[in-house]
Design a protein around this motif. Sequence first.
Motif, PDB file in Angstrom:
ATOM      1  N   LYS A1074      -0.608 -14.011  -5.986  1.00 39.96           N
ATOM      2  CA  LYS A1074       0.629 -14.784  -6.106  1.00 39.96           C
ATOM      3  C   LYS A1074       1.490 -14.537  -4.879  1.00 39.96           C
ATOM      4  O   LYS A1074       1.450 -13.451  -4.285  1.00 39.96           O
ATOM      5  CB  LYS A1074       1.408 -14.341  -7.353  1.00 39.96           C
ATOM      6  N   LYS A1075       2.285 -15.503  -4.569  1.00 39.86           N
ATOM      7  CA  LYS A1075       3.219 -15.378  -3.452  1.00 39.86           C
ATOM      8  C   LYS A1075       4.313 -14.386  -3.835  1.00 39.86           C
ATOM      9  O   LYS A1075       4.785 -14.362  -4.974  1.00 39.86           O
ATOM     10  CB  LYS A1075       3.821 -16.771  -3.180  1.00 39.86           C
ATOM     11  N   GLY A1105       3.295 -11.215  -5.304  1.00 37.59           N
ATOM     12  CA  GLY A1105       2.717 -10.240  -4.392  1.00 37.59           C
ATOM     13  C   GLY A1105       1.577  -9.489  -5.027  1.00 37.59           C
ATOM     14  O   GLY A1105       0.958  -9.955  -5.990  1.00 37.59           O
ATOM     15  N   VAL A1106       1.318  -8.307  -4.515  1.00 41.80           N
ATOM     16  CA  VAL A1106       0.138  -7.587  -4.974  1.00 41.80           C
ATOM     17  C   VAL A1106       0.394  -6.669  -6.171  1.00 41.80           C
ATOM     18  O   VAL A1106      -0.512  -6.323  -6.888  1.00 41.80           O
ATOM     19  CB  VAL A1106      -0.481  -6.762  -3.833  1.00 41.80           C
ATOM     20  N   ASP A1153       6.446  -7.336   0.671  1.00 42.70           N
ATOM     21  CA  ASP A1153       5.581  -6.416  -0.062  1.00 42.70           C
ATOM     22  C   ASP A1153       4.671  -5.692   0.927  1.00 42.70           C
ATOM     23  O   ASP A1153       4.814  -5.863   2.145  1.00 42.70           O
ATOM     24  CB  ASP A1153       4.809  -7.141  -1.176  1.00 42.70           C
ATOM     25  N   GLU A1154       3.769  -4.913   0.423  1.00 43.05           N
ATOM     26  CA  GLU A1154       2.964  -4.095   1.333  1.00 43.05           C
ATOM     27  C   GLU A1154       2.032  -4.926   2.195  1.00 43.05           C
ATOM     28  O   GLU A1154       1.513  -4.447   3.195  1.00 43.05           O
ATOM     29  CB  GLU A1154       2.180  -3.037   0.545  1.00 43.05           C
ATOM     30  N   THR A1155       1.830  -6.196   1.832  1.00 42.31           N
ATOM     31  CA  THR A1155       0.969  -7.040   2.654  1.00 42.31           C
ATOM     32  C   THR A1155       1.773  -7.789   3.707  1.00 42.31           C
ATOM     33  O   THR A1155       1.266  -8.682   4.370  1.00 42.31           O
ATOM     34  CB  THR A1155       0.230  -8.065   1.781  1.00 42.31           C
ATOM     35  N   ASN A1156       3.049  -7.461   3.818  1.00 43.26           N
ATOM     36  CA  ASN A1156       3.970  -8.126   4.744  1.00 43.26           C
ATOM     37  C   ASN A1156       4.291  -9.549   4.336  1.00 43.26           C
ATOM     38  O   ASN A1156       4.771 -10.339   5.145  1.00 43.26           O
ATOM     39  CB  ASN A1156       3.441  -8.132   6.187  1.00 43.26           C
TER      40      ASN A1156
END
Lengths: 1335, 257
Positions: A1074-1075, A1105-1106, A1153-1156
């Motif tokens: 998800k975004k 996010g993750v 988030d951690e994935t930028n």
Amino acid sequence: MVKHNQKINLMLMVFFQIILILNITFAESYFLHQTDQITGNIISDKNGKDLSDLISKFLIDFLIIKQIGTVSAIGWSCCPETIISAKCQELASVDTESCAVEMIPSKCEEFSDCQLGCCVDEIEGLCSTKTPKSICKSDNGTWSEDENCLIQECQKGCCILGEEASFVTETRCEQLSGIAGTQKDFRDLNNEIDCLMQKVSSTRGACVLDFEPIINSTNKTNLSITGAIISNSTNSNRTNTNFTDDETCRIVTESECYEMGGTFASGYLCSHPDLNTGCKKQTTINCVDSSDEIFWFDSCGNKENIYSSDRDASWNGGMMMSKEKSCNPDVSNANSQDCGNCDYFLGSICQESKNPKVKDGNFICKDMDCIDAEENKRKNGESWCIYDSYIGDGKDTVGSRHWKRMCIDGEIKVEPCADYRGEICVQAKNEEGESFSYAACVVNEALACILEYNSLETEEERDAKCLENKDCMIKEVKVSKDFTYDICTSRYPKGFDLVEAEKSQTQERLCDIGSQNCTVLLKKGWFKSDYTCEKNCECKTKLFTEQLNDVCISLGDCGSYINFVGDGSDNIIVKNTEKISWRDYIGFAEPVEGQFAEPKKNRGPIGGESNGTDTKSNVKGDDLSGLDMLGTIAGGLGTLVGGAQYLYGGEVLYASGYGFFAAEGASAGVGVTPVFASFGAAAAGFAIGSIIGTYWAKSIGATKETAMIMAISGGIAGAAIGYALVQASISTFNIYVIVIAIIIMIIAALFGPRYKTEKVTFKCQQWAAPTGGENCEKCNEDLLKPCSAYRCSSLGQACQLMENDTKNPICIGSDDDGKPPIIFPLNTSEGYKFFDKTNDGVEIRTDNQKCIPEFTLVDFSLGTDELAQCKYSFEKTKGYEEMTETFTESNSYSMNHSTSIMMPSIQSLENEINETGITDSLKESYAKLNLYVRCQDVYGNKNVKEYIVNLCINDGPDLTAPYIKQMDPKNGGNIKFNSTQTQVTAYVNEPADCKYDTIPKKAYEQMNNSMQCNTQLESSGLYGWPCQATFSNLKSGANKFYLKCKDQPWLNESNTSRNANTEDYIYTLNVAEKKFNISSISPQGVIKNGFAPSQVNLEVQTIGGVENGKGACEYSFTQNGEYYQFFSTFSTKHKQTFELMGGSYTIYVKCEDETNDQDSRISQFDLQIDSTPPVVINYTEGEKIEFYTDEDAECYYHPSKCNFDFENGTLISTKFTTEHQVTFDPSITYHIKCTDVWKNTNPDCAIILNAPDLDLPMIVRAYNSNSELKIMTDKISKCYYDFETCSFNPVNAPSMTTDLTKEHTVNWIPGKVYHIKCANAWGNFPIDCTRKISM
Amino acid sequence: MKKRGQVTIFLIIGIVLLAVVVIFFFLNKQDILNPNQIEVNQKEFLQTCMEERITETVNLIAIQGGSINPTLKKTYDLEDGLGKKNISILCYNQNFYTPCINQEPMLVNHVRDEIEKNISQDVKQCFDDLVISLNKKGFETSALYKGFEIKLQPDKVILEIYGEITTTRTDETKKEKDFEIIVKSKFYNLVIVAQEIISQEARFCHFENLGYMLFYKNFNIDKFKTGDFYIFYTVEDRDSQEKFRFAIRGCAIPPGI
């Protein structure tokens, strides 16, 4: 033999670079990111390291250290009480020993008992900030959530107590007034200075007992004498008990005189002849408590006017005289013999003194100014900075400290700024008028300069930040045209812990940011035998060392530099260039006159709140701020700033380019006509030949022109061969062509110009104090600069601080036993043991006494019987100084000396060195690999004989397959929503080739995708040798990949000696499904509060996010301005508290988030401050009394007065509302007061309902006395005034009266018309004015 | 004996008797005080008995940060002649960079409790001594000790002793109830300043002592930062030179990184 040894040394040097994994420097680390070392360039070095990368690496290394592993919120626990009895402390979760009770596995803010808030002492009216709930409650305090006490109960105002004003809360004012026996007079003045400066007007005068005027008067009452008022008391209970038997007159206020039963003469001195008191004027002088001035006293002991030797002027005809009208009111009158008008703020105060003294007694206006050490005059209240030595430019000396000095009451006080230069002293000077300087100890933001700014994304961003922060500076290194870079570094380097070994490792890493390599290019011309320097030649000069040492010094206590007394040590390791000495810097030991650190805009103390929208200090003050900062920088990991250029890379590719263009041409020719086919074959031959020529040229380090010649020659030879093959015949001509071309190639190869490179290295080490202890005493010389552990330890290795827990501890040198340290084995990593221990050395072998396998890490440590600095080498050396290799603790003095060794295989070395004749020697070296160790103690006593640590490396066939030690992104890691591909790096324990596939259990050879592996020995980093690939076709959710590696990459693919993994390394990458979004942000719109500054919570919620919205958020008050991390973040809920004044605000928020994956939103709100009490806007009286307020309020009534406390009133409202009603009782007069939700309360009645017949007060007398308008009413009342109109509401008007009384006073402003309304005791007042007065 | 000689002898005897009577009355002066004076004397007795003790206690508590036996403490010698003392850390955070956490928010209450704790036996003892003293002076005394309370106010420490003493002699009975002992001291003023310092340190990581001293010139505030990240504050009343001293640890900045 010499040559042979040199080769061995060369090889050892090569593998030395990789065996010291834990000692790996940034100089090596950046190789991780080079991918073209084998094929791309002649000079494999990069000049001017990528600092962002280095710093990122520094942080990775730093963060894996155990104690910093507690950075994450998970690592913190709340300890309700520590073993030293500190309450509510956050400890690392592992630190259970420090907690006296069971730790709570959360941060203290999440544990109710330890939640910080404001503790209110409701009796004393005092507020304590940042108090744990449990402590406050157990001490019977009232706790509320606002930890900064921005609550109504803690709002301060001006409390008038007699003639003095005090800036306190209303409750405290009540308490103090109660103690003083006065009515509470609390004024809504929220500025402390204004409050304290307020002149409390109370008319004083002579209070005469048994007044018998000598003037012709028939009526003693209200007798006016020269404008003053004399009134006798109407108090029938006059007792005179306040007067002593022989007392006739006293200077008091009118009301005091009334109480005492005397006759009051306003503004009169008791010695006024008209009063006939018998008190003689000006008999003595004296000081008076709480006054600055010298006063005359009459013979009755009454204070008269301010002293002046001009007695008549001072006596003022027996009338009181204000300070402003007394002698010399605008100067301090310090040491004046004639004037006693001392003024504390101007620098003087009354004091007893025999010399100097005023003409009429032993008193003087004492000069409060000071003379500093430099004989400069300093004003009272002035503060300035003192430094130990040169400051700024990154040149603060080791052990130095900044000091703030201040002049107060004629005495110079010292305030040391935080040691280790954690604070610096900044100074500003007011040059207008008289010089006056202000100084403050403020946080040194040195680390932000180095760690935060250098990891910003662009150089422009970095420069802007760096230049903006006055603690930072851009340091430019410009050694040569090709060796140039700049770095943001600290202007005032922070001091290091020079003793604590635990700190040493991180400090060493910080210094290591200053380590650099410079690759010098050497060229040998046609038919020449010697190489001459071609590029970066300046790196071999002192210029290189000096400039790099300057950077090194600015990073902290690093490099070759001096301590604050001008002694020093060399703490750099340079190779292949000129050395410098710490002695070159001795000049910096002296402070420079007039030099001071400038204050910085928005500079503030750490940790504390900043006001309003004030930007924060970069070293944030909020919880975990320092660590947050590191986290922020760590977040920038992988963001590499380009800048360093490969030397000559382009030229080599240019030579290669010929071949590739030709190859393309060849390819195009295949399949066309025979004639053209022949040309095509020739062209293909040319291409192949030129490629061979190019590679050969590269392999021998040929210059550009040689490479070109060889490539062309190769091409010609290849073309000839190709043409001949197509023609199926080799003609004589063809042979000639081929032979000539080959000869040209050989000649070019043998005698053509060649390049070689030389690596110049500069290693920046942590500063170590000089050996010995002869300077220790220098720490004790200046009592105004007390010694400390830091200062003492900087003076010498043998210096020790004694009596540590005293203000002036003593630094002394320990005794020198004259003996060098004794070295002995201490411990090894698991699986290894020490054998054959003797006094001269030891062997390290596996548990079963075998040699150490290749590519295996072995940790071991040696001990010394005393603190020692140890070094080692792989060869025998003459003495300690010649040894260059250091243990993990670098040049620190320790009793434990550790290092780690990992040896490459002989085959890998053979491949790397490409030398076959030395294999036996190398094997021999491996079998008898010795580390020669020497140490020196703190007094410089060194081992003469080396201590030998023998290791042998197993050179047998490699039978084990490689393994993957680490993945980046980590296995099971997350990547951004919608990503279809990503770059992946696998770190392998030994040089290897790796492949991956999406289908499991394929043999290595069958796997479809190769990774690009960096197999050079030098390429190893902390986790091993890197292999990279772009993993594509990713889908949302989990993506599995299967990796296998095969060792000995220098061998052919089919070589059976190579060991490949049989089992897959299963690697999972999760693409966010998800975004990542901000789902809510508040506040928005209008928010209200009762006072300013108000606490406003910016709250953000994230989703997607993750990890279901887990991320970090930042905010900024300007769209393109600096963003700051939320105080509470790294979660799905993010919170930041501000203290804001009323107004409109736009706060920009961005989260990721951690994935930028990012999202941004705006919080827009209007903060309205409601500081007015409710107003009754409508009412009806019937069976019920109903009334309405203009805002939600809670109302009470009292049957008899307006001045009542709510606890004594009857509650009308059941909740905060605008509608209020109460059952009507005709016997009650309803004195109604209301309060709103912010506790803005009507000072008097909001309204009085069912009041009896009005009996309004009348003004019976009005007069001007001492610049005051006084009125008297016929009955007790409260009077209010307005300058404009009679149609004013007294509730909102200034009052002339503090309580019900007949006498009312207000400062008289000439020319104003006073519209006065007086309310009776019931609170009723006339619609029109009671009186209009203008005089 | 001649008449003149007799007169002289009688005169001498008379003078001697008069002297004896005067001496007798002088020596027994306290015993013949009227009951109104007893009240004054009882209070004076307790004042004399307790004043020094209170002053000692207050001074000790003041230089130790508000506690007789501090638990959270830093031992230090600030070289002002007071020697090495255990000084209470009133605001503490053991971590770096973060502001201190208030450990004694109700400081006035705390110091009052400490004083009470430390003098409780002395108050009882003084009360008992007063009763003994009255008994020795010939009074029949009935006493009831109910306890005591310390009140802290600007410029003074007040000891309220709750109890009753009934004295009877020669049919005259006098009952006295509750005694107020006032000791001049700036202790309370100093404690209030200390609490302000702590609140500001906890909130701003800083207290500007120079500014405070300029506005409140009665106070001299010394700030000393140790090498191990503690700050000692000594608040002194300039007139009486009484001191209140305490330590804090907050917003500590570590060496290096």
